[in-house]
Write a protein that holds these residues in place. Sequence first.
Motif, short mmCIF file in Angstrom:
data_model
loop_
_atom_site.label_atom_id
_atom_site.label_comp_id
_atom_site.label_asym_id
_atom_site.label_seq_id
_atom_site.Cartn_x
_atom_site.Cartn_y
_atom_site.Cartn_z
N LYS A 116 98.44 -21.88 -10.53
CA LYS A 116 99.17 -21.19 -11.60
C LYS A 116 98.22 -20.34 -12.43
O LYS A 116 97.01 -20.54 -12.42
CB LYS A 116 99.89 -22.20 -12.49
N GLU A 117 98.79 -19.42 -13.19
CA GLU A 117 97.98 -18.58 -14.06
C GLU A 117 97.60 -19.36 -15.33
O GLU A 117 98.24 -20.35 -15.69
CB GLU A 117 98.77 -17.32 -14.43
N ARG A 118 96.56 -18.85 -15.97
CA ARG A 118 96.14 -19.45 -17.24
C ARG A 118 97.26 -19.29 -18.26
O ARG A 118 97.84 -18.22 -18.42
CB ARG A 118 94.86 -18.78 -17.71
N GLU A 119 97.51 -20.37 -18.99
CA GLU A 119 98.66 -20.44 -19.89
C GLU A 119 98.21 -20.75 -21.31
O GLU A 119 97.38 -21.64 -21.53
CB GLU A 119 99.61 -21.55 -19.39
N PHE A 120 98.78 -20.02 -22.27
CA PHE A 120 98.47 -20.26 -23.67
C PHE A 120 98.99 -21.62 -24.12
O PHE A 120 100.10 -22.03 -23.75
CB PHE A 120 99.12 -19.17 -24.53
N VAL A 121 98.18 -22.31 -24.93
CA VAL A 121 98.59 -23.61 -25.47
C VAL A 121 98.71 -23.54 -26.99
O VAL A 121 99.75 -23.87 -27.56
CB VAL A 121 97.59 -24.72 -25.08
N ALA A 122 97.62 -23.13 -27.65
CA ALA A 122 97.63 -23.10 -29.12
C ALA A 122 96.50 -22.22 -29.62
O ALA A 122 95.51 -21.99 -28.91
CB ALA A 122 97.48 -24.51 -29.69
N ALA A 123 96.65 -21.74 -30.85
CA ALA A 123 95.60 -20.93 -31.48
C ALA A 123 95.54 -21.27 -32.96
O ALA A 123 96.52 -21.73 -33.55
CB ALA A 123 95.87 -19.44 -31.29
N ILE A 124 94.36 -21.05 -33.55
CA ILE A 124 94.15 -21.40 -34.95
C ILE A 124 93.29 -20.35 -35.62
O ILE A 124 92.35 -19.82 -35.02
CB ILE A 124 93.51 -22.80 -35.07
N SER A 125 93.62 -20.04 -36.88
CA SER A 125 92.84 -19.08 -37.65
C SER A 125 91.54 -19.71 -38.14
O SER A 125 91.34 -20.92 -38.02
CB SER A 125 93.66 -18.59 -38.84
N SER A 132 84.97 -15.34 -23.54
CA SER A 132 84.07 -16.51 -23.44
C SER A 132 84.82 -17.82 -23.33
O SER A 132 84.59 -18.74 -24.12
CB SER A 132 83.14 -16.55 -24.66
N PHE A 133 85.69 -17.94 -22.33
CA PHE A 133 86.43 -19.18 -22.19
C PHE A 133 85.54 -20.37 -21.92
O PHE A 133 85.84 -21.48 -22.34
CB PHE A 133 87.49 -19.06 -21.08
N GLY A 134 84.49 -20.17 -21.22
CA GLY A 134 83.59 -21.29 -20.96
C GLY A 134 84.15 -22.30 -19.98
O GLY A 134 85.25 -22.13 -19.45
N GLN A 135 83.41 -23.35 -19.78
CA GLN A 135 83.81 -24.38 -18.84
C GLN A 135 84.90 -25.25 -19.45
O GLN A 135 84.81 -25.63 -20.61
CB GLN A 135 82.59 -25.24 -18.47
N GLY A 136 85.91 -25.52 -18.68
CA GLY A 136 87.02 -26.31 -19.17
C GLY A 136 86.85 -27.80 -18.92
O GLY A 136 85.84 -28.26 -18.38
N ARG A 173 95.33 -23.43 -20.76
CA ARG A 173 95.24 -24.37 -19.67
C ARG A 173 95.65 -23.68 -18.37
O ARG A 173 96.39 -22.71 -18.39
CB ARG A 173 96.13 -25.59 -19.91
N GLN A 174 95.13 -24.22 -17.28
CA GLN A 174 95.43 -23.67 -15.97
C GLN A 174 95.62 -24.79 -14.97
O GLN A 174 94.68 -25.56 -14.72
CB GLN A 174 94.34 -22.72 -15.51
N ALA A 175 96.82 -24.86 -14.43
CA ALA A 175 97.12 -25.84 -13.40
C ALA A 175 96.84 -25.21 -12.03
O ALA A 175 96.84 -23.99 -11.89
CB ALA A 175 98.58 -26.26 -13.51
N PRO A 176 96.62 -26.02 -11.01
CA PRO A 176 96.34 -25.49 -9.67
C PRO A 176 97.43 -24.55 -9.18
O PRO A 176 98.62 -24.87 -9.26
CB PRO A 176 96.27 -26.75 -8.81
N LEU A 229 101.78 -37.19 -23.90
CA LEU A 229 101.46 -36.35 -22.75
C LEU A 229 102.44 -36.56 -21.61
O LEU A 229 102.96 -37.67 -21.40
CB LEU A 229 100.04 -36.63 -22.28
N LYS A 230 102.69 -35.47 -20.88
CA LYS A 230 103.61 -35.48 -19.76
C LYS A 230 102.87 -35.05 -18.50
O LYS A 230 101.86 -34.33 -18.59
CB LYS A 230 104.77 -34.51 -20.03
N PRO A 231 103.36 -35.42 -17.33
CA PRO A 231 102.70 -35.00 -16.08
C PRO A 231 102.53 -33.48 -15.98
O PRO A 231 101.53 -33.02 -15.42
CB PRO A 231 103.64 -35.54 -15.00
N GLU A 232 103.45 -32.73 -16.53
CA GLU A 232 103.35 -31.27 -16.47
C GLU A 232 102.26 -30.71 -17.38
O GLU A 232 101.99 -29.50 -17.34
CB GLU A 232 104.70 -30.62 -16.80
N ASP A 233 101.63 -31.56 -18.18
CA ASP A 233 100.50 -31.13 -18.98
C ASP A 233 99.19 -31.16 -18.17
O ASP A 233 98.15 -30.72 -18.66
CB ASP A 233 100.33 -32.03 -20.21
N THR A 234 99.25 -31.67 -16.97
CA THR A 234 98.07 -31.74 -16.12
C THR A 234 97.52 -30.35 -15.83
O THR A 234 98.24 -29.48 -15.33
CB THR A 234 98.40 -32.45 -14.80
#
Length: 120
Positions: A40-49, A109-113, A35-38, A83-88
């Motif tokens: 701020k840098e892109r931030e890791f959220v989760a990953a799955i095998s 290939s992040f693609g459109q968010g 995720r990326q907030a205005p 969800l919290k406001p900081e998740d925006t």
Amino acid sequence: VQLQASGGGLVQAGGSLRLSCVASGRTFSRMGWFRQAPGKEREFVAAISWSGGSTVYADSVKGRFTISRDNAKNTVYLQMNNLKPEDTAVYSCGAYTGGSYYLPYSYDSFGQGTQVTVSS
């Protein structure tokens, strides 16, 4: 390969959303949500095998977010609860290519968010 995220929206604090990411072309062994907030840098959220048996979460979302996948549909999901406001942020998915799971340049290939806005 194209990745298309969807499911974002406006929700009040404490609410829930479910994001989807459809991969066209092929299925990747590991997928991740960032995720990326205005301003701020892109931030890791989760990953799955590939099997779904291994998941990794950022500390900020542990216990609230759940990542899953359906390989038959080439789709990765992110269930977001309490969800919290900081998740925006704009949420996007990436195809893991190697290196640290937590770093954006380990994905391609992040693609459109999709925009998630949480009001207080």
